[in-house]
Design an enzyme around this catalytic site. Structure first.
Site, mmCIF file in Angstrom:
data_model
loop_
_atom_site.group_PDB
_atom_site.id
_atom_site.type_symbol
_atom_site.label_atom_id
_atom_site.label_comp_id
_atom_site.label_asym_id
_atom_site.label_seq_id
_atom_site.Cartn_x
_atom_site.Cartn_y
_atom_site.Cartn_z
ATOM 1 N N GLU A 1 -18.214 -3.668 5.009
ATOM 2 C CA GLU A 1 -16.776 -4.396 4.816
ATOM 3 C C GLU A 1 -16.771 -5.796 4.758
ATOM 4 O O GLU A 1 -17.043 -6.059 5.951
ATOM 5 C CB GLU A 1 -15.782 -3.477 5.347
ATOM 6 N N LYS B 1 -12.153 1.606 10.663
ATOM 7 C CA LYS B 1 -11.956 1.446 9.062
ATOM 8 C C LYS B 1 -11.487 0.074 8.958
ATOM 9 O O LYS B 1 -10.389 -0.185 9.058
ATOM 10 C CB LYS B 1 -11.145 2.673 8.571
ATOM 11 N N LYS C 1 -17.507 10.273 11.634
ATOM 12 C CA LYS C 1 -18.876 10.582 10.861
ATOM 13 C C LYS C 1 -19.759 11.520 11.535
ATOM 14 O O LYS C 1 -19.862 11.149 12.917
ATOM 15 C CB LYS C 1 -19.502 9.587 10.499
ATOM 16 N N ASP D 1 0.732 -1.169 0.051
ATOM 17 C CA ASP D 1 0.128 -0.151 -0.064
ATOM 18 C C ASP D 1 0.851 1.026 0.029
ATOM 19 O O ASP D 1 0.360 2.342 -0.622
ATOM 20 C CB ASP D 1 -1.033 0.013 1.290
ATOM 21 N N TYR E 1 2.486 1.678 -3.322
ATOM 22 C CA TYR E 1 1.519 2.210 -4.130
ATOM 23 C C TYR E 1 0.883 3.761 -3.886
ATOM 24 O O TYR E 1 0.904 4.557 -4.892
ATOM 25 C CB TYR E 1 0.175 1.147 -3.976
ATOM 26 N N CYS F 1 18.177 -31.266 16.446
ATOM 27 C CA CYS F 1 17.976 -30.051 17.226
ATOM 28 C C CYS F 1 19.214 -28.894 17.310
ATOM 29 O O CYS F 1 20.316 -29.378 17.349
ATOM 30 C CB CYS F 1 17.878 -30.285 18.688
ATOM 31 N N ARG G 1 -18.177 -2.816 -4.922
ATOM 32 C CA ARG G 1 -18.319 -1.233 -4.943
ATOM 33 C C ARG G 1 -18.104 -0.954 -6.584
ATOM 34 O O ARG G 1 -18.816 -0.193 -6.943
ATOM 35 C CB ARG G 1 -17.158 -0.623 -4.231
ATOM 36 N N CYS H 1 21.165 -28.748 20.648
ATOM 37 C CA CYS H 1 21.994 -29.766 21.365
ATOM 38 C C CYS H 1 22.225 -31.130 20.386
ATOM 39 O O CYS H 1 23.069 -31.903 20.676
ATOM 40 C CB CYS H 1 21.397 -30.418 22.375
ATOM 41 N N CYS I 1 12.712 -29.988 20.838
ATOM 42 C CA CYS I 1 13.841 -31.095 21.001
ATOM 43 C C CYS I 1 13.214 -32.400 21.709
ATOM 44 O O CYS I 1 12.496 -32.271 22.547
ATOM 45 C CB CYS I 1 14.819 -30.275 21.673
HETATM 46 S S1 IVH Z 1 -18.227 4.977 5.375
HETATM 47 C C1 IVH Z 1 -20.807 7.215 2.541
HETATM 48 N N1 IVH Z 1 -17.116 3.342 7.411
HETATM 49 O O1 IVH Z 1 -13.339 2.388 3.353
HETATM 50 C C2 IVH Z 1 -19.610 6.564 3.424
HETATM 51 N N2 IVH Z 1 -16.560 3.047 5.170
HETATM 52 O O2 IVH Z 1 -11.452 4.215 1.921
HETATM 53 C C3 IVH Z 1 -18.704 5.804 2.851
HETATM 54 N N3 IVH Z 1 -14.782 1.340 5.028
HETATM 55 O O3 IVH Z 1 -15.249 2.500 0.430
HETATM 56 C C4 IVH Z 1 -18.067 4.734 3.716
HETATM 57 N N4 IVH Z 1 -14.633 1.022 7.163
HETATM 58 O O4 IVH Z 1 -15.228 0.305 1.895
HETATM 59 C C5 IVH Z 1 -17.328 3.519 6.077
HETATM 60 N N5 IVH Z 1 -16.581 2.185 9.272
HETATM 61 C C6 IVH Z 1 -16.450 2.399 7.888
HETATM 62 C C7 IVH Z 1 -15.639 1.896 6.960
HETATM 63 C C8 IVH Z 1 -15.549 2.079 5.721
HETATM 64 C C9 IVH Z 1 -14.212 0.509 5.930
HETATM 65 C C10 IVH Z 1 -14.371 1.320 3.589
HETATM 66 C C11 IVH Z 1 -15.252 1.482 2.846
HETATM 67 C C12 IVH Z 1 -14.972 2.717 1.969
HETATM 68 C C13 IVH Z 1 -13.565 2.877 2.191
HETATM 69 C C14 IVH Z 1 -12.958 4.390 1.873
#
Ligand code: IVH
Length: 682
Positions: A177, A122, A299, A40, A43, A417, A143, A420, A433
């Site tokens: 998820e 997340k 959120k 990651d 990337y 081993c 998705r 020993c 052992c």
């Molecule tokens: S909310 C409209 N809550 O993270 C709200 N996403 O990098 C959209 N994800 O596409 C998503 N845990 O696949 C939300 N607790 C969580 C999450 C979560 C993982 C993923 C999800 C999203 C991606 C974004």
């Protein structure tokens, strides 16, 4: 190939094109069989560098550019239209950025948010929408590009938390998820190996591959947690007045697992400062979670505030992901070492090309047992994924099989081993052992009896071997219950036995720091044992300490603490026996040292000591410093007050001396230091 360090840029058009190609290939592989050839971090760095280059050269942007596209333009769109766009999340990386996000939310609302924030993990897997009609799970959709996804309904019935049938006939689309927990990931790779399939290099890639694979002759269980829900077929499941937490409570009540059920849970807090505190808490939990997380999502909880804040093209403005540092990196498996533990377990350990993961350099990673190596299909020379979060011991996830070099060799397993040379009992998953605990015992006992530990004069290696071979000594505690007769037989002399009885009686009275040191716990030599014993005072208190309490001891960080706590817990039977045998378990109260010549001083020692200090090793010097009321430091820093340094033979000052001069630290010769602490020399 362009390899970038953090913050590094692309210079030429050719480098740019190479980077675009690699990002796209990696994304395509990820959305193909699930195995991306980039980790990651690599990337993300490439993606950032590509975007930066494009800003400088807008006229030369490649039509293949991955920037701004969901899944770098490689996500298969599929043909199922989403009921509502399935969006992604904006990312922040620091507390300041979260504050800035809060400010932008406030601007959109025209006032501060008052509805509170929901904070949840997340989850590091793949987003899916799961459609329930009349309580029956009828369709699962990936998705895709956010507006259309692929139908992956073939995984229905294999996902924990996403039942095929709900208790009541609700109609709703839950969104969340799906992922492999670590345990499911291990099981999946075992199953894959048994079927001759390539192992997954990590749980997330495995999830992506598993969602797409249609015709496997085996099923791999995964887990789902919902983080949202939308109405389906116009049936009003989601009340417009419901907060985010209430929506998830409704989903949970319907029988689907939600983020409320994750070990990190969902917390509603009033302010963004509290949200940040919860982010930190979840980050600290990460190491112990049974599944991967790559951040924490914050959120706005209130539906009206969500509505006012609204959506951008790719993410909602009312939610944000606070990203955590990458817990996984790719590196090369250089070697597998085999070590014999205290109980005779022959355990493999991987040596990898040093790589920075979550703030520290990883050189070694655990492999648990030989079956683990087979399950992971590891070859020396493989590119492997290494996982480390917080203070857990790094582990090898798996090999990235498609990057295996032609000369990679399967990991070799020992026949004898490695300690020993005797046989290995391979009947269990954990190899041992054949001598069991006796394999390492003579060395451990020799160490415990040493001058700096229990100081049992006359207990030579030959006697120790005899006592271990006869089974009379199975751990260090057994030494203290040996009879005169047993010692006479082992040492071949009544006189020697009498002396040993005396020695052992004296050894029972040693201060806790020496008894503790004698346990041979990794990472606790003389000085560290002294610090631990002084800090806690009694063995009871040391044993009661958890990893957090252990970190209060100077020099014990988050990596070392849990390892020490675990080893001590494993040694419980030995400690119990020592207590029963009457061995001292307390540290004598520190002499009143505040009026010693080194009161409040921090002293660092470098080089070989001379004169009256001739032969004083590091541990004797540390003891001397502490007797004289000071603290021993290991490196020169702002707290250092003295540096004891022998003038070097070359006349050139040591690096510590240079640093001392820079910091205004007083530098003393061994002789001058001996004068200062003359009263404490013995
Ligand atoms: S909310 C409209 N809550 O993270 C709200 N996403 O990098 C959209 N994800 O596409 C998503 N845990 O696949 C939300 N607790 C969580 C999450 C979560 C993982 C993923 C999800 C999203 C991606 C974004």
């Amino acid at each position: 190939m362009t390899i970038l360090r953090a913050g590094e840029a692309l210079f030429s058009h050719a480098q740019y094109e190479d980077a675009v190609r690699r990002v796209r290939e990696s994304a395509a592989a990820y959305y193909g069989d699930g195995d991306s050839s980039l980790d990651d971090t690599t990337y993300d760095r490439l993606l950032v560098a590509v975007a930066a280059w494009e800003q400088e050269h807008p006229e030369r942007i490649s039509p293949d550019s991955p920037t701004g596209k969901v899944g770098a333009g490689a996500a298969p769109a599929g043909d199922v239209a989403h009921t509502q766009r399935l969006l992604s999340l904006d990312n922040v990386f620091t507390p300041d950025e979260l504050v800035a996000w809060g400010a932008s939310l406030e601007r959109r609302l025209g006032r501060p948010a008052v509805g509170g924030f929901a904070v949840e993990p997340k989850l590091d897997g793949a987003a899916v929408a799961a459609r329930y009609r009349e309580g029956v799970l009828v369709q699962i959709i990936t998705r895709g590009d956010g507006s259309h996804g692929e139908d992956v309904s073939h995984v229905i019935g294999t996902i924990e938390g996403l039942p095929e049938q709900l208790p009541s006939p609700v109609t709703v689309e839950v969104r969340g998820e799906v992922l492999f927990t670590q345990a499911q990931f291990e099981a999946a790779n075992e199953m894959r190996t048994a079927h001759g399939a390539r192992v997954f290099s990590n749980p997330r890639n495995g999830t992506s591959g598993t969602l797409r694979a249609q015709n496997r002759p085996y099923r791999l269980p995964m887990t789902f947690w919902a983080y949202g829900a939308v109405d389906l077929d116009g049936v009003g499941f989601v009340s417009p007045a419901a907060t985010h937490a209430e929506v998830l409570e409704g989903v949970a009540a319907a029988g689907v697992q939600t983020t409320l059920h994750t070990p990190a849970g969902l917390r509603v807090v009033a302010t963004l400062a509290e949200a940040q505190a919860r982010v930190d808490e979840i980050a600290a939990l990460r190491a112990g979670l049974p599944h991967g997380i790559d951040g924490v999502v914050v959120k706005a909880n209130d539906p009206k505030e969500q509505q006012i804040a609204g959506f951008g093209t790719r993410f909602p403005y009312w939610a944000v992901a606070v990203k955590l540092p990458a817990a996984e990196m790719m590196t090369t498996l250089l070697e597998v070492e085999w070590n014999v533990g205290r109980t005779g377990v022959v355990a493999p350990r991987a040596r990898v090309r040093p790589v920075e993961v979550d703030g520290s350099t990883v050189e070694f990673a655990t492999l648990h047992n030989p079956a683990d190596i087979r399950r992971r299909d590891l070859h020396v020379g493989d590119t492997v994924t290494v996982y480390k979060a917080g203070d857990i011991i790094p582990r090898i996830q798996a090999a990235v099989v498609e990057l295996r070099p032609a000369d990679a060799l399967p990991v070799a397993f020992p026949e004898q081993c490695p300690n020993c040379g005797d046989g290995i009992d391979k009947s269990q998953e954990r190899w041992r052992c054949v001598r069991g605990a006796a394999c390492r015992l003579p060395a451990l006992i020799g160490y415990a009896a040493g001058r700096d530990m229990l100081d049992i004069d006359g207990l030579g290696a030959t006697y120790v071997n005899a006592l271990v071979a006869s089974g009379e000594v199975t751990d260090i505690a057994d030494l203290f219950t040996l009879t005169h007769e047993q010692l006479a037989v082992a040492s071949g002399s009544e006189k020697r036995a009498a002396k040993l009885v005396e020695q052992l009686a004296a050894a029972k009275e040693r201060p806790l720091n020496r008894v503790f040191c004698a346990l041979g716990i990794l990472g606790t030599g003389r000085s560290m044992s002294r610090r631990i014993a002084r800090h806690f005072g009694t063995m009871e208190a040391v044993r009661a300490a958890d990893a957090e309490a252990m970190q209060e001891v100077e020099g014990i960080g988050p990596e070392k603490a849990p390892v020490i706590v675990q080893q001590l817990a494993d040694l419980a039977p030995v400690v119990e026996k020592l207590i029963a045998a009457g061995v001292n378990m307390t540290e004598p109260a520190e002499e009143k040292v505040s009026d010693g010549p080194l009161a409040d001083q921090v002293v660092v020692v470098t080089g070989r000591m001379t004169g009256r200090l001739d032969g004083f090793g590091r541990s004797e010097m540390n003891a001397l410093i502490e007797r004289a009321g000071g603290k021993a430091g290991s490196s020169v820093n702002s707290r250092t007050t003295h540096l004891v340094a022998a003038p070097s033979a070359s006349g050139r000052p040591s690096s510590k001396a240079v640093k001392a001069a820079e910091n205004g630290v007083e530098v003393l010769t061994p002789e001058a230091f001996a004068d200062l602490v003359a009263d404490y020399l013995d």
